[in-house]
Design an enzyme around this catalytic site. Structure first.
Site, short mmCIF file in Angstrom:
data_model
loop_
_atom_site.label_atom_id
_atom_site.label_comp_id
_atom_site.label_asym_id
_atom_site.label_seq_id
_atom_site.Cartn_x
_atom_site.Cartn_y
_atom_site.Cartn_z
N ALA A 4 -4.37 3.18 8.53
CA ALA A 4 -3.55 1.88 8.95
C ALA A 4 -4.57 1.29 10.01
O ALA A 4 -5.34 0.48 9.82
CB ALA A 4 -2.21 2.08 9.25
N ASP A 63 -8.98 7.61 8.92
CA ASP A 63 -10.13 6.63 8.47
C ASP A 63 -10.13 5.66 9.76
O ASP A 63 -11.05 4.78 9.64
CB ASP A 63 -9.51 6.06 7.20
CG ASP A 63 -10.38 5.16 6.59
OD1 ASP A 63 -11.75 5.30 6.50
OD2 ASP A 63 -10.27 3.67 6.46
N ASP A 81 10.81 2.50 6.76
CA ASP A 81 10.50 0.97 7.02
C ASP A 81 11.86 0.27 7.08
O ASP A 81 12.79 -0.20 6.29
CB ASP A 81 9.68 0.59 5.64
CG ASP A 81 9.11 -0.77 6.02
OD1 ASP A 81 9.66 -1.54 6.69
OD2 ASP A 81 7.90 -0.86 5.75
N GLU A 87 -13.53 1.85 17.57
CA GLU A 87 -14.51 1.93 16.67
C GLU A 87 -15.69 1.12 16.83
O GLU A 87 -15.84 0.16 17.80
CB GLU A 87 -13.77 1.27 15.39
CG GLU A 87 -12.66 1.99 14.89
CD GLU A 87 -12.13 1.61 13.69
OE1 GLU A 87 -12.65 0.82 13.18
OE2 GLU A 87 -11.02 2.00 13.21
N HIS A 144 -13.54 3.97 8.74
CA HIS A 144 -12.70 2.78 8.34
C HIS A 144 -13.21 2.17 7.07
O HIS A 144 -13.54 1.02 6.86
CB HIS A 144 -12.93 1.89 9.40
CG HIS A 144 -11.82 0.74 9.60
ND1 HIS A 144 -11.18 0.32 10.67
CD2 HIS A 144 -11.10 0.40 8.47
CE1 HIS A 144 -10.39 -0.60 10.18
NE2 HIS A 144 -10.35 -0.84 9.02
N ILE A 197 0.73 -1.28 0.01
CA ILE A 197 -0.05 0.01 0.16
C ILE A 197 0.94 1.15 0.07
O ILE A 197 0.63 2.24 -0.63
CB ILE A 197 -1.11 -0.10 1.26
CG1 ILE A 197 -2.02 -1.05 1.09
CG2 ILE A 197 -1.77 1.30 1.32
CD1 ILE A 197 -2.97 -1.22 2.17
#
Length: 315
Positions: free
Chosen positions: A233, A258, A174, A263, A282, A155
């Site tokens: 993420a 998001d 990363d 949640e 999400h 992604i």
């Protein structure tokens, strides 16, 4: 008589259900999110669990599913599954990597553009009859701005590719991805360097003990006061209390989220009252195309597992 019971605590795309139901050895049980008691009732019969992100496969669920042989996640993230305990019980854990890469990357770009162009501010002003808001000059160009990507898997790399097309400079942090994996993207050696250099910071890491609250007060303080944070993420990668403080006090200019620590996000959550944050439910990976694609991949994983035909991807 069916040999294997496939239990789905939530429905998936009809095309994928059709693949499962076409298997003469499968009994396919599909429930709605409201039918939690029925799911619990049928768990002892299940040989396979096919789950989406909102169903938590806890130790208690695994202990009740006495016949369980495989758990398949319709998607990539496994933070809703007790993977270690499943493996202790010799239960395979599968997922569907790559199925929603395009959707999540495009959603990231949509948030990036909405922040840069301040679209929601202008939308509100037009609805309020304030046409002169066009002279506020709040919008930015992406060209020449620096995008910092935390996590550079499939992604993150797709976000980078799309962003380079806008003329952006792309940095990534990363430890598991080497320099040179994508032409035009520069690897930095520390998270601190990425945060301090970026105009936009976008998060693309899984939720692990190592990434929980990866972005906290110290990290937000390193960002430019003109910078934006994007999280597609997992919510707990960001310390929400620290982010609220940063948004209120102007440590950063804004954010687009998001995902959230808890949640669904309640309508009275403090984030909902802030004008400098964009919120989506999400939904980054839930396009019409990707929803069917990952469901079909998951169904194929289950079929492959029980028929021993093809290859399955074990997480």
């Amino acid at each position: 008589m069916p040999q294997w019971t496939i239990l789905l605590p939530q429905p998936i795309a009809e095309k994928a259900l059709g693949l499962l139901r076409a298997q003469k050895d499968f009994a396919v049980l599909v429930f709605s999110p409201e039918e939690k008691e029925k799911v619990w009732e049928y768990l002892p019969q299940a040989h396979a669990l096919l789950v989406r992100s909102s169903f938590r496969v806890t130790r208690e669920v695994i202990d009740r599913a006495l016949r369980l042989r495989v758990i398949c996640r319709v998607g990539v993230g496994l933070d809703n599954i007790d993977v270690e305990y499943a493996k202790q019980r010799n239960i395979a854990v599968l997922n569907t990597p790559g199925g929603n890469t395009t959707s999540v990357a495009e959603h990231t770009l949509a948030l990036l553009l909405a922040l840069a162009k301040d679209l929601f501010f202008y939308d509100r002003k037009v609805r309020e009859g304030e046409w002169r808001s066009r002279y506020a000059y709040r919008a930015l160009e992406l060209s020449g701005k620096t995008l910092g990507l935390v996590g550079f898997g499939a992604i993150g790399q797709e976000v980078a590719r799309l962003s380079l097309g806008f003329g952006m400079k792309v940095l990534f942090f990363d430890p598991f991805v080497p320099e040179g994996v994508l032409q035009g993207a520069q690897k930095v050696s520390t998270l601190s360097e990425l945060l301090s250099r970026s105009d936009f910071v976008s998060l693309h890491v899984p939720l692990t003990e190592g990434t929980r609250h990866l972005i906290g007060r110290e990290e937000l303080r390193l960002m430019k006061p003109t910078a934006f944070l994007i999280n597609v993420a997992r919510g707990a990668v960001v310390d929400e209390e620290a982010l609220l403080e940063a948004l209120r006090e102007g440590w950063i200019r804004g954010a687009a989220l998001d995902v959230f620590e808890k949640e669904p996000l309640s309508g009275d959550h403090p984030l909902c009252s802030l004008p400098n944050v964009i919120l989506t439910p999400h939904v980054a990976g839930l396009t019409q195309e990707s929803t069917e694609r990952v469901a079909v991949q998951a169904a194929e994983q289950i079929i492959a597992f029980f028929t021993r035909e093809g290859e399955s991807h074990e997480a």
